[in-house]
Design an enzyme around this catalytic site. Structure first.
Site, mmCIF file in Angstrom:
data_model
loop_
_atom_site.group_PDB
_atom_site.id
_atom_site.type_symbol
_atom_site.label_atom_id
_atom_site.label_comp_id
_atom_site.label_asym_id
_atom_site.label_seq_id
_atom_site.Cartn_x
_atom_site.Cartn_y
_atom_site.Cartn_z
ATOM 1 N N GLY A 178 0.782 -1.234 0.000
ATOM 2 C CA GLY A 178 0.000 0.000 0.000
ATOM 3 C C GLY A 178 0.811 1.279 0.000
ATOM 4 N N ASN A 236 1.604 3.024 -2.564
ATOM 5 C CA ASN A 236 0.900 3.961 -3.467
ATOM 6 C C ASN A 236 -0.348 4.522 -2.801
ATOM 7 O OD1 ASN A 236 2.089 4.303 -6.281
ATOM 8 N ND2 ASN A 236 2.299 2.093 -5.967
ATOM 9 N N MET A 260 -3.421 -7.228 -7.126
ATOM 10 C CA MET A 260 -2.870 -8.355 -7.878
ATOM 11 C C MET A 260 -3.967 -9.363 -8.257
ATOM 12 S SD MET A 260 0.145 -7.332 -8.068
ATOM 13 C CE MET A 260 1.073 -8.724 -8.692
ATOM 14 N N ILE A 305 -6.731 -10.226 -11.669
ATOM 15 C CA ILE A 305 -7.249 -9.816 -12.978
ATOM 16 C C ILE A 305 -8.725 -9.444 -12.815
ATOM 17 C CG2 ILE A 305 -7.766 -10.631 -15.320
ATOM 18 C CD1 ILE A 305 -5.112 -12.281 -15.056
ATOM 19 N N ASN A 339 -4.849 2.048 -13.538
ATOM 20 C CA ASN A 339 -3.878 1.141 -12.904
ATOM 21 C C ASN A 339 -2.492 1.762 -13.017
ATOM 22 O OD1 ASN A 339 -2.843 -1.334 -11.816
ATOM 23 N ND2 ASN A 339 -2.212 -1.933 -13.879
ATOM 24 N N HIS A 375 1.468 0.486 -13.458
ATOM 25 C CA HIS A 375 2.246 -0.711 -13.789
ATOM 26 C C HIS A 375 3.730 -0.360 -13.665
ATOM 27 C CE1 HIS A 375 3.290 -4.472 -15.669
ATOM 28 N NE2 HIS A 375 4.110 -3.809 -16.472
HETATM 29 C C1 GRF Z 1 3.728 -1.264 -7.460
HETATM 30 O O1 GRF Z 1 5.014 -1.421 -7.995
HETATM 31 C C2 GRF Z 1 2.699 -1.247 -8.574
HETATM 32 O O2 GRF Z 1 3.169 -0.665 -9.741
HETATM 33 C C3 GRF Z 1 2.463 -2.711 -8.788
HETATM 34 O O3 GRF Z 1 2.486 -3.269 -7.496
HETATM 35 C C4 GRF Z 1 3.304 -2.473 -6.630
HETATM 36 C C5 GRF Z 1 2.445 -2.090 -5.481
HETATM 37 O O4 GRF Z 1 3.137 -1.444 -4.478
HETATM 38 N N1 GRF Z 1 1.240 -2.914 -9.531
HETATM 39 P P1 GRF Z 1 2.380 -0.847 -3.230
HETATM 40 O O5 GRF Z 1 1.468 -1.931 -2.654
HETATM 41 O O6 GRF Z 1 1.592 0.354 -3.666
HETATM 42 O O7 GRF Z 1 3.465 -0.497 -2.263
#
Ligand code: GRF
Length: 213
Positions: A14, A16, A88, A90, A105, A107
């Site tokens: 988390g 992000n 994570m 689909i 999203n 990536h």
């Molecule tokens: C990030 O690198 C994102 O791009 C990918 O999964 C990771 C998630 O990181 N999809 P976090 O859970 O936000 O720390």
């Protein structure tokens, strides 16, 4: 506080989510959903009084009923934007189609290079001089929706998947809130599969070093 409601879907750490929350002046995080009840990000959300909805696969008889329960919760919460942040799983076509243009999203690679998993290992193996992240609208393909913005970082032969991930995450934490803010203000939109930007946004993106379409 803005009344543009974003719903963040996570599976893990988390980081992000934290960055989105720290930069939430033009939008608000109305709730966090996780398909992993032990996701670390849920602790942060709870601590900051953001409503959380953890789902556990073991409570459902099949993957499709599990995914459907998550989708029903999203519909019930009526977000303006669904923000996948390390989610994570689909997303089923029905969900994607219902939210096309209202679900994004991030990536960890410079798409169209390295869709899918293990992006850092693959970028290092390919001796890429630059690496980074991409924010895109979600469509029914894997990491193939219309690209909104990219942030780059240098990659060297010294890098490991861990060091590359750290560099890329730093960029993710800058670009994701920026994109969400600009969708909230109407400066970024999707019209007939094309990402549109307001005139001022190009200058701002250039100042911040973000690549836009
Ligand atoms: C990030 O690198 C994102 O791009 C990918 O999964 C990771 C998630 O990181 N999809 P976090 O859970 O936000 O720390």
């Amino acid at each position: 506080m803005s009344d543009f409601k974003i719903l963040v879907l996570i599976s893990g750490k988390g980081s992000n989510l934290i960055s989105l929350h720290e930069h939430a002046d033009r939008y608000n995080i109305s709730a966090v959903i996780s398909n992993n009840p032990t996701a670390e990000g849920l602790l942060y959300a709870k601590k900051h009084k953001i409503p959380v909805y953890p789902f556990s696969r073991s409570d459902f008889s099949s993957m499709s009923t599990f995914k459907d329960a998550i989708y029903q919760k999203v519909l019930q919460l009526k977000p303006d934007l669904v923000v996948l942040a390390g989610f994570m799983q689909i997303i089923q076509p029905q969900f994607v189609e219902a939210f096309y243009g209202r679900m994004i999203n991030i990536h960890p690679a410079l798409l169209p290079k390295f869709p899918g998993l293990d992006t850092h290992t693959r970028a290092i193996a390919a001796k890429e001089p630059t690496h980074g992240c991409t924010v895109h609208f979600v469509n029914t393909g894997i990491d193939s929706g219309p690209i909104i913005a990219q942030a780059e970082c240098a990659l060297s032969v010294e890098d490991t998947p861990e060091s590359a991930a750290a560099k890329v995450l730093k960029e993710e934490h800058r670009v994701y809130p920026w994109v969400v803010k600009n969708i909230a203000t109407g400066d970024i939109s999707l019209v007939e599969d094309k990402v549109l930007y307001s005139p001022d946004l190009r200058r701002d993106a250039a100042l911040k070093g973000f690549k836009i379409g």
